[in-house]
Design a protein around this motif. Structure first.
Motif, PDB file in Angstrom:
ATOM      1  N   ASP A   1     -76.321 116.294 -20.257  1.00 42.76           N
ATOM      2  CA  ASP A   1     -76.020 117.155 -21.399  1.00 42.76           C
ATOM      3  C   ASP A   1     -75.870 116.733 -22.686  1.00 42.76           C
ATOM      4  N   GLN A   2     -75.668 115.474 -22.700  1.00 41.03           N
ATOM      5  CA  GLN A   2     -75.556 114.817 -24.249  1.00 41.03           C
ATOM      6  C   GLN A   2     -76.090 113.351 -24.603  1.00 41.03           C
ATOM      7  N   LEU A   3     -76.923 113.345 -25.663  1.00 39.08           N
ATOM      8  CA  LEU A   3     -77.387 112.008 -26.196  1.00 39.08           C
ATOM      9  C   LEU A   3     -76.290 111.698 -27.207  1.00 39.08           C
ATOM     10  N   SER A   4     -76.122 110.292 -26.877  1.00 40.15           N
ATOM     11  CA  SER A   4     -75.024 109.777 -27.860  1.00 40.15           C
ATOM     12  C   SER A   4     -75.704 108.504 -28.878  1.00 40.15           C
ATOM     13  N   LEU A   5     -75.199 108.436 -29.961  1.00 44.99           N
ATOM     14  CA  LEU A   5     -75.941 107.354 -31.024  1.00 44.99           C
ATOM     15  C   LEU A   5     -74.608 106.537 -31.424  1.00 44.99           C
ATOM     16  N   ALA A   6     -74.619 105.299 -30.915  1.00 48.45           N
ATOM     17  CA  ALA A   6     -73.498 104.754 -31.425  1.00 48.45           C
ATOM     18  C   ALA A   6     -73.655 104.128 -32.912  1.00 48.45           C
ATOM     19  N   LEU A   7     -73.092 104.462 -34.027  1.00 47.16           N
ATOM     20  CA  LEU A   7     -73.239 104.103 -35.286  1.00 47.16           C
ATOM     21  C   LEU A   7     -71.704 103.653 -35.623  1.00 47.16           C
ATOM     22  N   SER A   8     -71.673 102.374 -36.349  1.00 48.56           N
ATOM     23  CA  SER A   8     -70.521 101.684 -36.938  1.00 48.56           C
ATOM     24  C   SER A   8     -70.010 102.299 -38.155  1.00 48.56           C
ATOM     25  N   LYS A   9     -69.187 102.637 -38.668  1.00 45.79           N
ATOM     26  CA  LYS A   9     -68.443 102.979 -39.923  1.00 45.79           C
ATOM     27  C   LYS A   9     -68.974 104.438 -40.092  1.00 45.79           C
ATOM     28  N   VAL A  10     -69.129 105.268 -38.891  1.00 48.98           N
ATOM     29  CA  VAL A  10     -69.440 106.693 -39.041  1.00 48.98           C
ATOM     30  C   VAL A  10     -68.391 107.451 -38.337  1.00 48.98           C
ATOM     31  N   PRO A  11     -67.947 108.599 -38.815  1.00 47.67           N
ATOM     32  CA  PRO A  11     -67.054 109.186 -38.119  1.00 47.67           C
ATOM     33  C   PRO A  11     -67.322 109.866 -36.886  1.00 47.67           C
ATOM     34  N   ASP A  12     -66.975 110.072 -35.841  1.00 50.71           N
ATOM     35  CA  ASP A  12     -67.409 110.922 -34.799  1.00 50.71           C
ATOM     36  C   ASP A  12     -68.106 112.369 -35.124  1.00 50.71           C
ATOM     37  N   TRP A  13     -69.173 112.565 -34.731  1.00 51.06           N
ATOM     38  CA  TRP A  13     -69.755 113.977 -35.122  1.00 51.06           C
ATOM     39  C   TRP A  13     -70.628 114.407 -34.214  1.00 51.06           C
ATOM     40  N   GLN A  14     -70.691 115.936 -33.894  1.00 50.29           N
ATOM     41  CA  GLN A  14     -71.341 116.650 -33.086  1.00 50.29           C
ATOM     42  C   GLN A  14     -72.492 117.425 -33.666  1.00 50.29           C
ATOM     43  N   TYR A  15     -73.810 117.209 -33.403  1.00 50.38           N
ATOM     44  CA  TYR A  15     -74.861 117.985 -33.902  1.00 50.38           C
ATOM     45  C   TYR A  15     -75.202 118.906 -32.833  1.00 50.38           C
ATOM     46  N   ASP A  16     -75.769 120.478 -33.398  1.00 47.85           N
ATOM     47  CA  ASP A  16     -76.091 121.468 -32.664  1.00 47.85           C
ATOM     48  C   ASP A  16     -77.733 121.638 -32.707  1.00 47.85           C
ATOM     49  N   LEU A  17     -78.454 121.628 -31.547  1.00 52.39           N
ATOM     50  CA  LEU A  17     -79.863 121.468 -31.599  1.00 52.39           C
ATOM     51  C   LEU A  17     -80.298 122.905 -31.599  1.00 52.39           C
ATOM     52  N   ARG A  18     -79.254 123.972 -31.284  1.00 52.80           N
ATOM     53  CA  ARG A  18     -79.514 125.320 -31.043  1.00 52.80           C
ATOM     54  C   ARG A  18     -80.615 125.645 -30.243  1.00 52.80           C
ATOM     55  N   GLY A  19     -80.763 124.846 -29.326  1.00 54.28           N
ATOM     56  CA  GLY A  19     -81.803 125.146 -28.002  1.00 54.28           C
ATOM     57  C   GLY A  19     -83.148 125.012 -28.312  1.00 54.28           C
TER      58      GLY A  19
END
Length: 331
Positions: A190-208
């Motif tokens: 249920d989740q695709l994660s992208l590891a990025l340095s110097k970026v705060p944790d963030w959740q995107y919404d694809l809205r289906g």
């Protein structure tokens, strides 16, 4: 860590598209980027830098204003049509249709960035959508000068990558494809994660509405564009080997060896004259050791070289067939 939750609806709406303008933008990204650039991309950039039309300088200034960032409005939102290939004309038409409301997101990002101001941004802030036709024409001139001649070869490489991803999804499911797309991407249920340095944790919404993946022969990073009111896009690089082969040119007129096995592998075969190690081969070709190793593996599979280990060193040596092929194709 950037999290992209993907519902069943999102998974069912995974799509792939090729984009001429997105490849152009990623090709020119190092002008304002701090990321390392692969050798083939660096050589391509050195060539096209001399060809940038004067009328396109404002677009180049916008692209290099913020390191590792391209204004979202320059990546047109073309409606999904069930096709794999966007045409440059479709994208230019979409860019020409940009309005002031579409520029708000970019204004907010530019307003928070103080180290790299852009005169074009100031003009855009003042003139808004009235400046878009000029920028669209400048982008078209930039595409013609830098990418248009190479686009058929680039698109063939992108098509091959999309085909491989489609077969992987059919055989092992979309999760397996997502997990294999890029080293910094990982798939969990249920989740695709992208590891990025110097970026705060963030959740995107694809809205289906799913996610459209766009391959590129430029860059080594994943680019993400998820904003309300438009299709969500993730740009990713094809393999470094495929990118190098494409950028160094598939038109190898006058070089029979390059026509037979490709320019990059022809260069690798010619570099294996005195039994180099993988590290020495990488230095001669101007590539990283894993790329040199992959070239050697392809040449070994074709029976053109053998690889021998002596102590801790691995050396590559021409076979009789490889030596005969070189002798018949002096260049």
């Amino acid at each position: 860590m950037v999290g992209i939750p993907m519902s069943g609806a999102d998974m069912g709406r995974i799509a792939f598209e090729t984009s001429p303008l997105l490849n152009l933008i990623r090709g020119l990204d190092p002008l304002g980027s701090t990321r390392p650039v692969p050798a083939a991309h660096r050589r391509w950039l050195a060539d096209v830098r001399r060809q940038i039309p004067e009328r396109s300088r404002p677009v180049v200034e916008l692209l290099s204003a913020i390191p590792n960032y391209a204004p979202a409005f320059l990546i047109p939102d073309v409606p999904a049509g069930g096709r794999t290939h966007r045409t440059v004309q479709e994208e230019l038409d979409a860019l020409r249709a940009v309005r002031d409301a579409d520029l708000v997101q970019d204004f907010q990002i530019f307003d928070t960035w103080e180290r790299r101001p852009s005169r074009v941004y100031d003009a855009l802030r003042d003139r808004g959508e009235r400046l878009i036709p000029l920028l669209t024409d400048a982008m078209h001139a930039l595409y013609r000068a830098c990418v248009a001649d190479d686009w058929p070869d680039i698109r063939r490489t992108l098509d091959a990558d999309i085909g491989r991803r489609a077969r992987q999804m059919a055989a092992a499911g979309p999760g397996a494809m997502l997990n294999d797309l890029h080293p910094k991407l990982s798939w969990e249920p249920d989740q695709l994660s992208l590891a990025l340095s110097k970026v705060p944790d963030w959740q995107y919404d694809l809205r289906g509405e799913g996610l459209t993946f766009t391959p590129s022969v430029f860059g080594q990073y994943v680019g993400l564009l998820i904003v309300p009111g438009r299709r969500s896009v993730m740009a990713y690089p094809v393999s470094e080997l495929d990118a190098a082969e494409t950028l160094e040119g598939t038109d190898a007129a006058g070089d029979g060896l390059a026509s037979l096995i490709g320019r990059a592998r022809a260069a690798a075969l010619r570099a294996i004259g005195d039994d180099p190690t993988t590290g020495e081969l990488a230095t001669r070709l101007g590539v990283k050791a894993p790329t040199a190793s992959a070239h050697a593996a392809a040449l070994r599979t074709a029976g053109l070289i053998v690889t021998e280990r002596t102590g801790r060193s691995v050396r590559h040596r021409l076979t009789g067939l490889g030596a005969e092929l070189l002798a018949a194709n002096r260049h």
